[in-house]
Design a protein around this motif. Structure first.
Motif, PDB file in Angstrom:
ATOM      1  N   GLU A   1     -22.701  54.282  58.471  1.00 20.63           N
ATOM      2  CA  GLU A   1     -21.555  54.756  57.680  1.00 20.63           C
ATOM      3  C   GLU A   1     -20.409  55.138  58.627  1.00 20.63           C
ATOM      4  O   GLU A   1     -19.239  54.885  58.334  1.00 20.63           O
ATOM      5  CB  GLU A   1     -21.920  55.966  56.807  1.00 20.63           C
ATOM      6  CG  GLU A   1     -23.171  55.827  55.950  1.00 20.63           C
ATOM      7  CD  GLU A   1     -23.163  54.734  54.887  1.00 20.63           C
ATOM      8  OE1 GLU A   1     -22.352  53.801  54.973  1.00 20.63           O
ATOM      9  OE2 GLU A   1     -24.003  54.820  53.971  1.00 20.63           O
TER      10      GLU A   1
ATOM     11  N   GLU B   1     -23.955  48.451  52.083  1.00 16.05           N
ATOM     12  CA  GLU B   1     -24.289  49.529  51.130  1.00 16.05           C
ATOM     13  C   GLU B   1     -25.398  49.067  50.188  1.00 16.05           C
ATOM     14  O   GLU B   1     -26.252  49.857  49.791  1.00 16.05           O
ATOM     15  CB  GLU B   1     -23.061  49.964  50.314  1.00 16.05           C
ATOM     16  CG  GLU B   1     -21.783  50.293  51.085  1.00 16.05           C
ATOM     17  CD  GLU B   1     -21.929  51.303  52.199  1.00 16.05           C
ATOM     18  OE1 GLU B   1     -23.033  51.826  52.421  1.00 16.05           O
ATOM     19  OE2 GLU B   1     -20.920  51.576  52.878  1.00 16.05           O
TER      20      GLU B   1
ATOM     21  N   HIS C   1     -28.485  49.531  52.036  1.00 12.28           N
ATOM     22  CA  HIS C   1     -28.819  50.965  52.069  1.00 12.28           C
ATOM     23  C   HIS C   1     -29.478  51.386  50.757  1.00 12.28           C
ATOM     24  O   HIS C   1     -30.475  52.109  50.764  1.00 12.28           O
ATOM     25  CB  HIS C   1     -27.550  51.811  52.279  1.00 12.28           C
ATOM     26  CG  HIS C   1     -26.999  51.729  53.666  1.00 12.28           C
ATOM     27  ND1 HIS C   1     -25.758  52.257  54.006  1.00 12.28           N
ATOM     28  CD2 HIS C   1     -27.499  51.194  54.803  1.00 12.28           C
ATOM     29  CE1 HIS C   1     -25.535  52.042  55.292  1.00 12.28           C
ATOM     30  NE2 HIS C   1     -26.573  51.391  55.796  1.00 12.28           N
TER      31      HIS C   1
HETATM   32 FE   FE2 Z   1     -24.322  53.284  52.716  1.00 13.75          FE
END
Ligand code: FE2
Ligand code: FE2
Length: 186
Positions: free
Chosen positions: A86, A168, A171
Motif C-alpha cells: 500500500e 487490491e 489483497h
Molecule cells: Fe490493498
C-alpha cells in the motif's frame, strides 16, 4: 474512402501543431493541451486514492504489530507485506500527482475524510482480517470508478490505477483465504 489517413497526412493531427504546442508550454511538463480530463478533478480524485492508501498502510501496520503481539506470526507477516505494498501505491500516486502539476496531500488533517477506506482496529485476529477485507473491497469498488473516470481522458493515470486495482483484488483474495484458514483452525 477518403477517411483513412494518407501518407502525407499524419493519423492523429497536424504534427507541426503538436510540436508547436509542446514547445510553447514546456513549463507544464507532462501535461499537454491534449490532456482531456479536468486537471483539478484528476488531482482531487488521485488525492483521495492517496488518502485511501495511507489509511490502508496505517491499518495494516497496526494489525501487523497487534498480530505479532498475539503470536500470529504468519498473519502478521502478511499484514506487513500488504502495508508495504500500500505504501508503494501511495508513492506511485503521489508521483503521478506531481506529473500533473498538482500537490500530493499527505496532511493528517482530514485524512479519513479524503480516504474511501476506513481505519478499524478490530479486537481479535479474525476481526482485523475481516476489516482488511472490507477495506480492500471498498478500494476495489472506488478504484474501478476512478478508472472509469480516467477512461480515454488520461490513459496514464488509468493504467496506473488498473495496476493498483489488480493488487487490491489480490489483497482481498489473500484476506478471504486467511479467514477460511483461521475459521478451520478455530
Ligand atoms: Fe490493498
Ligand atoms: Fe493499495
Amino acid at each position: 474512402m477518403g477517411t483513412a489517413p494518407s501518407k502525407d497526412k499524419p493519423f492523429l493531427s497536424d504534427i507541426e501543431e503538436i510540436r508547436r504546442r509542446a514547445r510553447s508550454h514546456i513549463e507544464k511538463g507532462a501535461v499537454t493541451e491534449n490532456y482531456k480530463a479536468d486537471l483539478e478533478t484528476s488531482i482531487r480524485v488521485l488525492n483521495e486514492a492517496l488518502a485511501t492508501e495511507i489509511v490502508c498502510v496505517l491499518r495494516y501496520k497496526r494489525h501487523h504489530y497487534m498480530a505479532n503481539g498475539i503470536h500470529a506470526q504468519a498473519v502478521a507477516a502478511e499484514f506487513l507485506e500488504h502495508a508495504n505494498e500500500e505504501q508503494g501505491h501511495a508513492d506511485q500516486i503521489a508521483e503521478r500527482i506531481i506529473q500533473l502539476n498538482g500537490e500530493p496531500n499527505f496532511s493528517p488533517e482530514g485524512l479519513l475524510m479524503r480516504s474511501h477506506s476506513e481505519y478499524v482496529e478490530g479486537k481479535t485476529l479474525i476481526d482485523m482480517i475481516k476489516e482488511d477485507l472490507v477495506a480492500e473491497r471498498i478500494a476495489v469498488e472506488s478504484y474501478s470508478e476512478i478508472i472509469r473516470y480516467f477512461g480515454d481522458r488520461d490513459p496514464t493515470s488509468r493504467r496506473m490505477m488498473e495496476e493498483i486495482l489488480a493488487k487490491e483484488e489480490e489483497h482481498a483474495d489473500d484476506m478471504k483465504t486467511l479467514i477460511e484458514r483461521i475459521g478451520k483452525e478455530a
